[in-house]
Write an enzyme that holds these catalytic residues in place. Structure first.
Site, PDB file in Angstrom:
ATOM      1  N   VAL A   1      -4.457  -0.093   4.306  1.00  0.00           N
ATOM      2  CA  VAL A   1      -4.462  -1.080   3.475  1.00  0.00           C
ATOM      3  C   VAL A   1      -3.670  -1.440   4.750  1.00  0.00           C
ATOM      4  O   VAL A   1      -2.422  -1.515   5.387  1.00  0.00           O
ATOM      5  CB  VAL A   1      -3.854  -1.373   1.898  1.00  0.00           C
TER       6      VAL A   1
ATOM      7  N   ALA B   1       1.329  -1.425   8.044  1.00  0.00           N
ATOM      8  CA  ALA B   1      -0.154  -0.773   7.120  1.00  0.00           C
ATOM      9  C   ALA B   1      -0.003  -0.353   6.505  1.00  0.00           C
ATOM     10  O   ALA B   1       1.224   1.042   6.730  1.00  0.00           O
ATOM     11  CB  ALA B   1      -1.341  -0.484   8.412  1.00  0.00           C
ATOM     12  N   LYS B   2      -1.129   0.967   5.889  1.00  0.00           N
ATOM     13  CA  LYS B   2      -0.461   2.467   5.131  1.00  0.00           C
ATOM     14  C   LYS B   2      -1.683   2.593   4.819  1.00  0.00           C
ATOM     15  O   LYS B   2      -2.419   2.149   5.087  1.00  0.00           O
ATOM     16  CB  LYS B   2       0.526   2.180   4.554  1.00  0.00           C
ATOM     17  N   GLY B   3      -1.660   4.191   4.888  1.00  0.00           N
ATOM     18  CA  GLY B   3      -3.484   4.592   4.688  1.00  0.00           C
ATOM     19  C   GLY B   3      -2.726   5.942   4.049  1.00  0.00           C
ATOM     20  O   GLY B   3      -1.520   5.996   3.643  1.00  0.00           O
TER      21      GLY B   3
END
Ligand code: GLU
Length: 425
Positions: free
Chosen positions: A69, A114-116
């Site tokens: 995201v 962001a983050k994954g």
């Protein structure tokens, strides 16, 4: 019926996205945020879902679900970690991505958020399986990441090796070595000195400032740490070396407590050897739940989300809460802690040492010139102390708690840039 309503309330309280949004809404209202900007900032820029086929060692194919995201790019490339865990949800990654935007803005570094995450159980996978999964995930994201686009980093259950695989995969596609595509790499692979310890060191910096502010004394300040991974373990060691009295520490299975103080190097040695704190001889066992309610000056949750909720916030007995994890406290618990007068150093400030050092790594990679560890630590300390003072002053002058102050400061910075850049049409 009552039980169902209760269940729904718990599900909502423990949804990290709801926790993030309720603070965001609160801060936006207090800032009198322009309703149009509110519409822009309350949603992520982009959400990517990837189905990742992986050959397992036994020849089967397993298909994993992964997310990235990208919440916001206004202040610079998106930035944030990638986690591997069996219980990841898109809502969780969404919240964590937004937290990265606010975190980078609180410490004023030129990144968005962001983050994954990949839904998997890394404890049940071989290194070769993890490598194939990481590389395929990276290949699927190739058009979306990059030093100027989105720069991943380690998070729960990912480490320097994971970052090396991402860097290599990206470089193979680019046909040349691109080091600045990820941070948290091994030092010999263009990583930064001090990065591994940086989140823990940042926690030490803000704890020192809070202790000073409240007029407490270091040797008498009892510290309880939940979690002994890279964040909790490093913070515990650095606090111990500074002279704090570490009375309790835990791992995923449970904790240990010694009112006279734990010998942290001895505890860490035991943990490394036995892979668990259970049965550590020089302390009493406590559960992770009980540990949070111990009498102490500093409580440092450094494990995972939703540890302090409306169910136990009233029983928390610390003076200072230093949030090492992302989202350890739910929004419903905030009010209770405020009423009790707990001095909260919110996650988006307290644990920002990691991403701040990631910024240094990205800068060093782009310069191709690497700094001494003392310089990294000195610059990290400068940013953490300045940011702590910014948040505390903002809280005092606006008569809000530290968490809302941090959100207001961050949202204001992102909103300002968004307004000046304008909306591309
Ligand atoms: N995963 C860390 C965090 O939640 C570090 C992120 C980064 O360095 O980009 O802040």
């Amino acid at each position: 019926m009552g039980a169902l309503v209760d269940d729904i309330r718990v599900i909502r309280e423990e949804n990290p996205f709801e926790s993030m949004m309720s603070r965001f809404d609160n801060a936006a209202q207090l800032l009198n945020l322009d309703p149009d900007l509110y519409k822009v900032l309350r949603v992520p820029n982009r959400e990517i879902t990837i189905y990742i086929p992986v050959f397992m060692d036994d020849g089967r194919i397993e298909v994993f679900t992964g997310y990235r995201v990208q919440h916001n790019f206004a202040r610079g490339p998106a930035k944030g970690g990638i986690r591997f865990a069996p219980d990841i949800t898109l809502d969780e990654i969404r919240a964590l991505a937004a937290w990265m935007t606010w975190k980078c803005a609180v410490v004023n570094i030129p990144f968005g958020g962001a983050k994954g995450g990949i839904i998997c159980d890394p404890s049940q996978m071989s290194q070769a399986e993890l490598e194939r999964m990481t590389r395929r995930y990276t290949a699927e994201l190739i058009d979306f990441i990059g030093p100027e686009r989105d720069v991943p980093a380690p998070d729960m259950n990912t480490n320097e090796q994971t970052m090396a695989w991402i860097m290599d995969t990206y470089s193979m596609h680019a046909r040349h070595t691109v080091t600045a595509v990820v941070t948290g790499k091994p030092i010999d692979l263009s990583g930064s000195r001090g990065r591994r310890e940086a989140t823990g060191r940042g926690l030490l910096c803000v704890t020192n400032e809070a202790v000073k502010k409240l007029g407490l004394k270091v040797p008498e300040a009892r510290v309880v740490v939940q979690g002994s991974g890279n964040v909790g373990g490093t913070a515990a060691r650095l606090l111990y070396e500074t002279g704090y009295k570490l009375v309790a520490l835990s791992d995923i299975h449970g904790g240990i407590y010694n009112a006279k103080g734990l010998d942290i190097p001895d505890v860490m040695q035991y943990l490394a050897k036995n892979n668990s704190l259970e049965l550590y001889p020089r302390a009493e066992p406590v559960s992770n739940h009980e540990l949070l309610e111990l009498d102490c000056e500093v409580l440092l949750p450094a494990a995972t989300e939703n540890q302090i909720t409306s169910h136990n916030a009233d029983k928390i007995r610390c003076r200072i809460l230093v949030e090492g994890a992302n989202g350890p406290t739910t929004a419903a618990a905030d009010e209770i802690l405020e009423r009790k007068g707990v001095f909260v150093i919110p996650d988006i400030l307290a644990n920002a040492g990691g991403v701040t050092c990631s910024y240094f790594e990205w800068v060093q990679d782009r310069m191709g010139y690497f700094w001494k560890e003392e310089l990294v630590n000195e610059r990290l300390q400068d940013i953490m102390v300045a940011s702590f003072n910014d948040v505390v002053k903002y809280a005092e002058s606006h008569n809000v708690n530290n968490r809302i102050a941090a959100y207001m400061l961050a949202i204001d910075r992102v909103a300002y840039i968004t307004r000046v850049r304008g909306i591309y049409a």
